[in-house]
Motif scaffolding. Sequence first.
Motif, PDB file in Angstrom:
ATOM      1  N   HIS A 136       3.562   7.561  -8.536  1.00  0.00           N
ATOM      2  CA  HIS A 136       3.325   6.948  -6.848  1.00  0.00           C
ATOM      3  C   HIS A 136       3.896   7.781  -5.970  1.00  0.00           C
ATOM      4  CE1 HIS A 136       1.928   2.798  -7.625  1.00  0.00           C
ATOM      5  NE2 HIS A 136       2.658   2.834  -8.611  1.00  0.00           N
ATOM      6  N   VAL A 161       3.011   2.108   3.754  1.00  0.00           N
ATOM      7  CA  VAL A 161       2.196   3.254   4.271  1.00  0.00           C
ATOM      8  C   VAL A 161       0.723   2.524   4.355  1.00  0.00           C
ATOM      9  CG1 VAL A 161       0.840   5.212   3.949  1.00  0.00           C
ATOM     10  CG2 VAL A 161       3.295   5.171   3.418  1.00  0.00           C
ATOM     11  N   LEU A 162       0.241   1.629   3.256  1.00  0.00           N
ATOM     12  CA  LEU A 162      -0.990   0.977   3.160  1.00  0.00           C
ATOM     13  C   LEU A 162      -0.674  -0.401   3.051  1.00  0.00           C
ATOM     14  CD1 LEU A 162      -3.199   3.184   0.926  1.00  0.00           C
ATOM     15  CD2 LEU A 162      -3.263   3.377   3.468  1.00  0.00           C
ATOM     16  N   GLU A 163      -1.163  -1.505   3.771  1.00  0.00           N
ATOM     17  CA  GLU A 163      -0.718  -2.703   3.710  1.00  0.00           C
ATOM     18  C   GLU A 163      -1.902  -3.435   3.151  1.00  0.00           C
ATOM     19  OE1 GLU A 163      -0.153  -6.466   6.853  1.00  0.00           O
ATOM     20  OE2 GLU A 163       0.282  -4.301   7.582  1.00  0.00           O
ATOM     21  N   LYS A 164      -1.687  -4.105   1.935  1.00  0.00           N
ATOM     22  CA  LYS A 164      -2.714  -4.599   1.225  1.00  0.00           C
ATOM     23  C   LYS A 164      -3.279  -6.229   1.799  1.00  0.00           C
ATOM     24  CE  LYS A 164      -2.617  -2.397  -2.985  1.00  0.00           C
ATOM     25  NZ  LYS A 164      -2.587  -2.552  -4.748  1.00  0.00           N
TER      26      LYS A 164
ATOM     27  N   VAL B 137      -8.261   1.504   4.318  1.00  0.00           N
ATOM     28  CA  VAL B 137      -8.898   2.505   3.730  1.00  0.00           C
ATOM     29  C   VAL B 137      -8.790   2.317   2.151  1.00  0.00           C
ATOM     30  CG1 VAL B 137      -7.976   4.573   5.239  1.00  0.00           C
ATOM     31  CG2 VAL B 137      -6.501   3.718   3.518  1.00  0.00           C
ATOM     32  N   ALA B 146      -6.832  -2.368  -9.874  1.00  0.00           N
ATOM     33  CA  ALA B 146      -6.618  -2.623  -8.357  1.00  0.00           C
ATOM     34  C   ALA B 146      -5.083  -2.606  -8.178  1.00  0.00           C
ATOM     35  CB  ALA B 146      -7.293  -4.009  -7.886  1.00  0.00           C
ATOM     36  N   LYS B 147      -4.202  -2.958  -9.181  1.00  0.00           N
ATOM     37  CA  LYS B 147      -2.865  -2.821  -8.972  1.00  0.00           C
ATOM     38  C   LYS B 147      -2.184  -1.644  -9.169  1.00  0.00           C
ATOM     39  CE  LYS B 147       1.198  -5.014 -11.378  1.00  0.00           C
ATOM     40  NZ  LYS B 147       1.757  -5.066 -12.751  1.00  0.00           N
ATOM     41  N   HIS B 149      -3.856   1.139  -7.807  1.00  0.00           N
ATOM     42  CA  HIS B 149      -4.901   1.929  -6.749  1.00  0.00           C
ATOM     43  C   HIS B 149      -4.080   1.568  -5.496  1.00  0.00           C
ATOM     44  CE1 HIS B 149      -8.822   3.463  -5.532  1.00  0.00           C
ATOM     45  NE2 HIS B 149      -8.449   3.236  -4.592  1.00  0.00           N
ATOM     46  N   PHE B 151      -4.330   0.958  -1.719  1.00  0.00           N
ATOM     47  CA  PHE B 151      -5.290   0.943  -0.606  1.00  0.00           C
ATOM     48  C   PHE B 151      -4.750  -0.097   0.157  1.00  0.00           C
ATOM     49  CE2 PHE B 151      -7.026  -3.191  -1.892  1.00  0.00           C
ATOM     50  CZ  PHE B 151      -6.543  -3.373  -3.280  1.00  0.00           C
ATOM     51  N   GLY B 152      -5.555  -0.392   1.383  1.00  0.00           N
ATOM     52  CA  GLY B 152      -5.091  -1.289   2.500  1.00  0.00           C
ATOM     53  C   GLY B 152      -5.381  -0.695   3.738  1.00  0.00           C
TER      54      GLY B 152
END
Lengths: 164, 165
Positions: A136, A161-164, B137, B146-147, B149, B151-152
């Motif tokens: 990561h 950084v990326l919010e799911k 994105v 998905a876990k 990866h 993304f969001g």
Amino acid sequence: MVTKKYLTVVLILVATGVILLSVDWEARAVKKQLRSLAKEMTWTPNENELEFALRIRHVQEKIAQTCQVDIPSYNVSQTVLQKDIPACLSIAGSYYRNLSIGLKDLKIESIQVPRAHAVVTAYVKATDAYNQRNDHALALEINLQKIEKKWLVTDAKEMQVLEK
Amino acid sequence: MTDSAIKSFLFPKITKRYLLRVSVVAIIAFIIFKFVFIPFRIQGESMAPTYFTGSFNFCFALRYLFSKPAPPDVVLVQIAGQNVMLLKRVVATEGQSVEFKEGRLFVDGKKVNEPYVSGKSDWNIPPTLVKPGNVYVVGDNRSMQAKGHAFGQTPLKRIAGTPLW
């Protein structure tokens, strides 16, 4: 001729003084401490027990009495006591055969002795006991406190950084 | 080309004019490769088959100077700086709803045709509304779990640019 020589020496001394004064030595010390901590958090399966014991001691020296660690990407969210570090590292060492942490874009956001706040990208490469990679790139916020002339980590938190 | 011309090209005389020329070229190269075309190497398979690990590219940092990222742009997302960034594809913009059903992407309830995605996917992600000032994105490699990866949705200020090719 002599005057020219003196002038050159004076100019060199002034330039050295300006350079020394413009360097933020505390920020450099914080960066050095964090890079050293990342280096200590890097291990391979070939490591012997003595090396591991030394690593534990070096990590303990860089962590405050209590340190809050929140890294959801690795399911870590706990308050780590300095005395618990050997147990934590042993668990991590048995779970991840290989681990390496590279720090990139290390920035000292604020520094007011005895407190400092840093932001960094931690590039973590980990291989677990079943040979599964779990790499990561994390954005970390790290707070440090200067205690007895040493910068110690008081908390490390993963920024989203990326919010799911 | 004569021998003397080759010699003077390979071993030029170090004159003031020559040093000035070298300095100007070095400064321009620094500005271009630091702020306009930022070189990067891809590590990871999250954008396969569009981009593969180990390939080299440049991030065109001025791409969104007068516009905003829109689907299906590929963008670089900053983490804490520009030395390590995430390479992802924009699939939705602010105010849109994003959902994955059995690996298929739905934006605002409509199925999106994604020719750049190959391989089977079993992603099931409930609908998420993209907040104002954000873009959603995701990588092209949906055959990954998905876990594992990244993304969001992410703020627009984190978008550093787009790959040059």
